[in-house]
Design a protein around this motif. Structure first.
Motif, mmCIF file in Angstrom:
data_model
loop_
_atom_site.group_PDB
_atom_site.id
_atom_site.type_symbol
_atom_site.label_atom_id
_atom_site.label_comp_id
_atom_site.label_asym_id
_atom_site.label_seq_id
_atom_site.Cartn_x
_atom_site.Cartn_y
_atom_site.Cartn_z
ATOM 1 N N ALA A 1 0.840 -1.209 0.000
ATOM 2 C CA ALA A 1 0.000 0.000 0.000
ATOM 3 C C ALA A 1 0.870 1.253 0.000
ATOM 4 C CB ALA A 1 -0.920 -0.004 1.220
ATOM 5 N N VAL A 2 1.971 1.225 0.761
ATOM 6 C CA VAL A 2 2.899 2.358 0.778
ATOM 7 C C VAL A 2 3.501 2.560 -0.610
ATOM 8 C CG1 VAL A 2 5.089 3.206 1.681
ATOM 9 C CG2 VAL A 2 3.436 2.129 3.219
ATOM 10 N N GLY A 3 3.902 1.459 -1.248
ATOM 11 C CA GLY A 3 4.478 1.547 -2.585
ATOM 12 C C GLY A 3 3.523 2.151 -3.587
ATOM 13 N N ARG A 4 2.250 1.766 -3.486
ATOM 14 C CA ARG A 4 1.250 2.341 -4.401
ATOM 15 C C ARG A 4 1.087 3.835 -4.140
ATOM 16 N NH1 ARG A 4 -1.162 -2.787 -3.521
ATOM 17 N NH2 ARG A 4 -2.325 -2.014 -1.726
ATOM 18 N N GLU A 5 1.081 4.223 -2.874
ATOM 19 C CA GLU A 5 0.925 5.642 -2.540
ATOM 20 C C GLU A 5 2.102 6.463 -3.044
ATOM 21 O OE1 GLU A 5 0.352 8.390 1.458
ATOM 22 O OE2 GLU A 5 -0.400 6.337 1.440
ATOM 23 N N LEU A 6 3.303 5.867 -2.980
ATOM 24 C CA LEU A 6 4.500 6.564 -3.432
ATOM 25 C C LEU A 6 4.707 6.462 -4.931
ATOM 26 C CD1 LEU A 6 6.959 5.550 -0.563
ATOM 27 C CD2 LEU A 6 5.983 7.807 -0.969
ATOM 28 N N GLY A 7 3.917 5.622 -5.603
ATOM 29 C CA GLY A 7 3.987 5.511 -7.059
ATOM 30 C C GLY A 7 5.276 4.909 -7.569
ATOM 31 N N VAL A 8 5.772 3.846 -6.904
ATOM 32 C CA VAL A 8 7.037 3.224 -7.299
ATOM 33 C C VAL A 8 6.788 1.829 -7.869
ATOM 34 C CG1 VAL A 8 8.454 4.517 -5.688
ATOM 35 C CG2 VAL A 8 7.389 2.385 -4.934
ATOM 36 N N ASP A 9 7.828 1.294 -8.517
ATOM 37 C CA ASP A 9 7.744 -0.049 -9.098
ATOM 38 C C ASP A 9 8.122 -1.133 -8.103
ATOM 39 O OD1 ASP A 9 7.085 1.024 -11.625
ATOM 40 O OD2 ASP A 9 9.196 1.361 -12.078
ATOM 41 N N ALA A 10 8.900 -0.788 -7.084
ATOM 42 C CA ALA A 10 9.332 -1.780 -6.100
ATOM 43 C C ALA A 10 9.573 -1.104 -4.762
ATOM 44 C CB ALA A 10 10.604 -2.499 -6.568
ATOM 45 N N VAL A 11 9.463 -1.904 -3.715
ATOM 46 C CA VAL A 11 9.686 -1.423 -2.355
ATOM 47 C C VAL A 11 10.746 -2.298 -1.705
ATOM 48 C CG1 VAL A 11 8.670 -1.236 -0.061
ATOM 49 C CG2 VAL A 11 7.384 -0.449 -2.037
ATOM 50 N N LEU A 12 11.735 -1.663 -1.083
ATOM 51 C CA LEU A 12 12.711 -2.387 -0.273
ATOM 52 C C LEU A 12 12.328 -2.180 1.183
ATOM 53 C CD1 LEU A 12 15.413 -3.956 0.020
ATOM 54 C CD2 LEU A 12 16.538 -1.732 0.238
ATOM 55 N N GLU A 13 12.039 -3.274 1.876
ATOM 56 C CA GLU A 13 11.721 -3.167 3.292
ATOM 57 C C GLU A 13 12.603 -4.119 4.078
ATOM 58 O OE1 GLU A 13 7.890 -4.418 4.530
ATOM 59 O OE2 GLU A 13 7.835 -6.185 3.255
ATOM 60 N N GLY A 14 12.815 -3.802 5.324
ATOM 61 C CA GLY A 14 13.678 -4.635 6.138
ATOM 62 C C GLY A 14 13.290 -4.577 7.598
ATOM 63 N N ARG A 15 13.861 -5.501 8.350
ATOM 64 C CA ARG A 15 13.648 -5.550 9.792
ATOM 65 C C ARG A 15 15.006 -5.660 10.464
ATOM 66 N NH1 ARG A 15 8.389 -6.583 11.407
ATOM 67 N NH2 ARG A 15 6.952 -6.952 9.698
ATOM 68 N N VAL A 16 15.111 -5.066 11.628
ATOM 69 C CA VAL A 16 16.384 -5.075 12.334
ATOM 70 C C VAL A 16 16.142 -5.428 13.790
ATOM 71 C CG1 VAL A 16 16.242 -2.592 12.771
ATOM 72 C CG2 VAL A 16 18.451 -3.735 12.889
ATOM 73 N N GLN A 17 17.010 -6.285 14.324
ATOM 74 C CA GLN A 17 16.944 -6.657 15.735
ATOM 75 C C GLN A 17 18.353 -6.553 16.296
ATOM 76 O OE1 GLN A 17 16.008 -10.743 16.631
ATOM 77 N NE2 GLN A 17 15.028 -10.190 18.560
ATOM 78 N N ARG A 18 18.512 -5.718 17.299
ATOM 79 C CA ARG A 18 19.843 -5.480 17.857
ATOM 80 C C ARG A 18 19.945 -6.100 19.241
ATOM 81 N NH1 ARG A 18 23.078 0.308 17.894
ATOM 82 N NH2 ARG A 18 24.993 -0.439 18.878
ATOM 83 N N SER A 19 21.070 -6.743 19.509
ATOM 84 C CA SER A 19 21.372 -7.294 20.822
ATOM 85 C C SER A 19 22.815 -6.938 21.137
ATOM 86 C CB SER A 19 21.174 -8.817 20.830
ATOM 87 O OG SER A 19 21.540 -9.356 22.084
ATOM 88 N N GLY A 20 22.998 -5.901 21.949
ATOM 89 C CA GLY A 20 24.348 -5.445 22.234
ATOM 90 C C GLY A 20 25.007 -4.920 20.976
#
Length: 652
Positions: free
Chosen positions: A252-271
């Motif tokens: 949905a974000v990609g459609r709103e921004l009018g792009v062909d692809a979306v790069l998304e990621g997740r990050v988990q930090r421990s120390g």
């Protein structure tokens, strides 16, 4: 071992089976789900969820069991599993009143309900056009190397087996080459070419968001790197900032921004260690084009950013120039403490309020202390100081003096920073009124980074001030094309139409800002002024009062203005407004240029000139608009106006 998206794993054929249920065939070896012979696209974890349920069909699989199987040794929220189940139901075609495959056992888990049959025999070896990973067995490699097309005799079979590792690598390389050859031929393979990308703020895997600055910092760093690739348009950080929230829908974000692809990621930090997962998703097909997981130390974050940037370019099969390759993996610092302070500074700068600016400046100063040769924190300081005057945090003189010092230092270190050239152009024009030097800097910035929206945006304001209206509208439209959800850019496109006397287009453009944020009436000036120039005074007053209401204005003052409008018309309204503004100016700072505008609207010509002279004394940046602001049309015949324009350096 990873190579171009192919995953090499050892296969236990006793465990990996092929299943059939309803119209579906699930191939555990090839990691394929077919419906009536047609491939159904599933994200990797969604596929693994299906396998776990099918293997235990008819029996309860608890949430804890699923989560420990799908994300071993990793903490994830239960909502992640819920989204996986939801995506799986959609892929299977579940609908209210229709076929149901997955039963929810409240508070416990899930049960796969249809009759499942185990199919004997291995599925044929195929590379499906949307697939980004496939399993290769030892027998596959041996058969490939001993096929009639390979001139190796059976008497050398023992030698081939001893060199199995080399053979596997060769096969993967051949398969990767084949994949590269077809990957983005859209007409033949059905995968749309990628010409624009949005890199979303990375999400936290934990419930606490203590590393929100890191989530934004990762996205900002990747945006900076990918912007150097001229063949793709990358949405800037300012466009994606508002999507830094849990539970967002990337498509949905990609459609709103009018792009062909979306790069998304997740990050988990421990120390000092953290895990990052990232995927590039095609908007049209709704499938991952690339995905990977990285476990690294924080000190390796630069290498991680290199790897993700390279994988995206490789996935999109882009042939980079030597300069683009150099810029893609360029490191502005090797000091991890300087980098961490810088991304914390950018986090606070993006908040866009006075305390946020001060915290950003503090972090940028810390970054410089760690690495005095790090150019980006100087550019960050220039960005802060350049807009602290318009936000009424600093006086124009202090704001622009500090901004110029920081921008100049940034460019002494690195002359290729488009952001620093843009900031320098902005203050050279708005404060020093050096029109020729400013245009040179704007053009240099756009040449270095044609996708830097702010350069086009501020250059459009410059062109408007010079009465080069067609060029101004073109530059503002380009900025809007790059950042279609940026409210400041929409405002400046409205401004370009307003100064060109194209008032209907100005009003229609500003309505786009109100669609994105109805509270944007608080930045109403160009809409209000366009209504005034059209003679729509009722609407102009309505907009002005609505903005005051949103900003929490004194109800008594609003009542006074409403009565003035009813009894004395629109000019009486502006005379009363001028009186209130002058009362405010006795207690706190009010921009003299705005007082001059209101004086002109109220028909108080001499007062308008008094406030314009005060604006000149303060070296106000607003005076650059004198040549084109329609509000001052009634004053243009006065010799005092021509003299003021001459002193500002504006051509007559």
């Amino acid at each position: 071992m990873f190579y171009e998206g192919f995953v090499l794993t050892a296969v236990n054929k006793e465990k990996d089976k092929t299943y059939e249920f309803g119209p579906f065939r699930l191939d555990g070896i090839e990691r394929l789900l077919l419906r009536d012979g047609q491939a159904v696209q599933l994200a990797p974890k969604v596929f693994d969820t299906l396998v776990a349920l099918v293997e235990n069909n008819g029996h309860l699989v608890t949430k804890d069991d699923l989560m420990s199987r799908l994300w071993p040794d990793t903490f994830v929220e239960e909502g992640t599993l819920t989204r996986n189940i939801s995506d799986l139901r959609k892929a299977l075609g579940e609908a209210p009143g229709g076929e149901r495959y997955i039963e929810t056992v409240p508070r416990h888990g899930y049960r796969f309900t249809p009759q499942v049959a185990v199919v004997s025999g291995a599925a044929p070896l195929i590379i499906e056009k949307h697939t980004r990973s496939r399993v290769i067995t030892e027998q596959d490699v041996e058969q490939e190397l001993l096929s009639p097309g390979v001139e190796i005799g059976r008497q050398r079979h023992w030698l081939l087996r001893s060199r199995m590792a080399t053979g596997i690598a060769l096969l993967i390389a051949l398969a990767a080459g084949a994949l590269l050859s077809y990957r983005y031929l859209a007409t033949e393979n059905g995968i749309s070419p990628i010409r624009s990308i949005a890199v979303l703020p990375f999400a936290s895997l934990g419930e606490e968001r203590a590393d929100e600055y890191l989530e934004l910092g990762m996205a900002d760093a990747l945006i900076t790197r990918l912007t150097n690739v001229k063949r793709i348009a990358v949405r800037p950080s300012s466009s994606v900032l508002k999507y830094n929230q849990p539970g967002r829908d990337a498509l949905a974000v990609g459609r709103e921004l009018g792009v062909d692809a979306v790069l998304e990621g997740r990050v988990q930090r421990s120390g000092e260690r953290f895990r990052v997962t990232a995927q590039l998703v095609s908007m049209k097909e709704g499938i991952p084009l690339w995905a990977d997981t990285f476990d690294v130390r924080f000190t390796d974050i630069f290498s991680l950013q290199d790897s993700i940037s390279k994988e995206i370019v490789r996935t999109l099969a882009l042939n980079l120039t030597g300069e683009e390759q150099k810029q893609l993996t360029r490191r502005y610092t090797d000091n991890i403490d300087a980098y961490e302070a810088y991304i914390r500074g950018r986090f606070w700068w993006n908040k866009r309020y006075d305390e946020g600016f001060r915290k950003a400046i503090d972090y940028f100063d810390q970054a410089i202390a760690h690495d005095p040769g790090y150019a980006l924190p100087y550019a960050g300081l220039a960005d802060c100081y350049a807009i602290m005057s318009p936000y009424n945090v600093l006086t124009p003189e202090e704001s622009y003096r500090k901004a110029k010092s920081a921008a100049t230092k940034a460019l002494q270190i690195d002359d290729r920073l488009a952001e620093a050239h843009t900031s320098l152009a902005h203050l050279t024009w708005m404060y020093e009124w050096d029109w020729a030097a400013a245009e040179t800097e704007f053009k240099r910035a756009i040449d270095l980074n044609p996708n830097y929206a702010t350069a086009h945006q501020w250059y459009s304001v410059y062109l408007s001030a010079m009465a080069r209206h067609d060029e101004a509208i073109r530059e503002a439209s380009r900025a809007y094309e790059i950042e279609p959800v940026s409210l400041p850019i929409i405002r400046d496109l409205t401004r370009a139409y307003y100064h060109a006397r194209r008032y209907d287009e100005a009003i229609a453009t500003y309505m786009k800002a109100l669609e994105l944020d109805p509270r944007h009436y608080r930045y109403n000036s160009w809409l209000e002024l366009a209504y005034i120039q059209k003679g729509s005074h009722d609407l102009a007053v309505e907009v002005h009062l609505k903005a005051m209401r949103i900003l929490g204005a004194n109800p008594m003052e609003m009542g006074t203005l409403e009565r003035a409008y009813r009894t004395s018309g629109w000019q009486g309204f502006w005379r009363k407004k001028l009186g209130l503004m002058k009362e405010h100016a006795d207690r706190f700072y009010v921009i003299p240029y705005n007082l001059a505008r209101t004086s002109a609207l109220a028909g108080e010509t001499n007062q308008a000139f008094e406030w314009l002279e005060k604006a000149y004394t303060e070296h106000s940046d607003h005076l650059v608009l004198l040549k084109v602001d329609p509000i001052f049309d009634p004053l243009r015949a006065d010799p005092r106006f021509a003299d003021l324009m001459r002193r500002v350096g504006l051509p007559q």
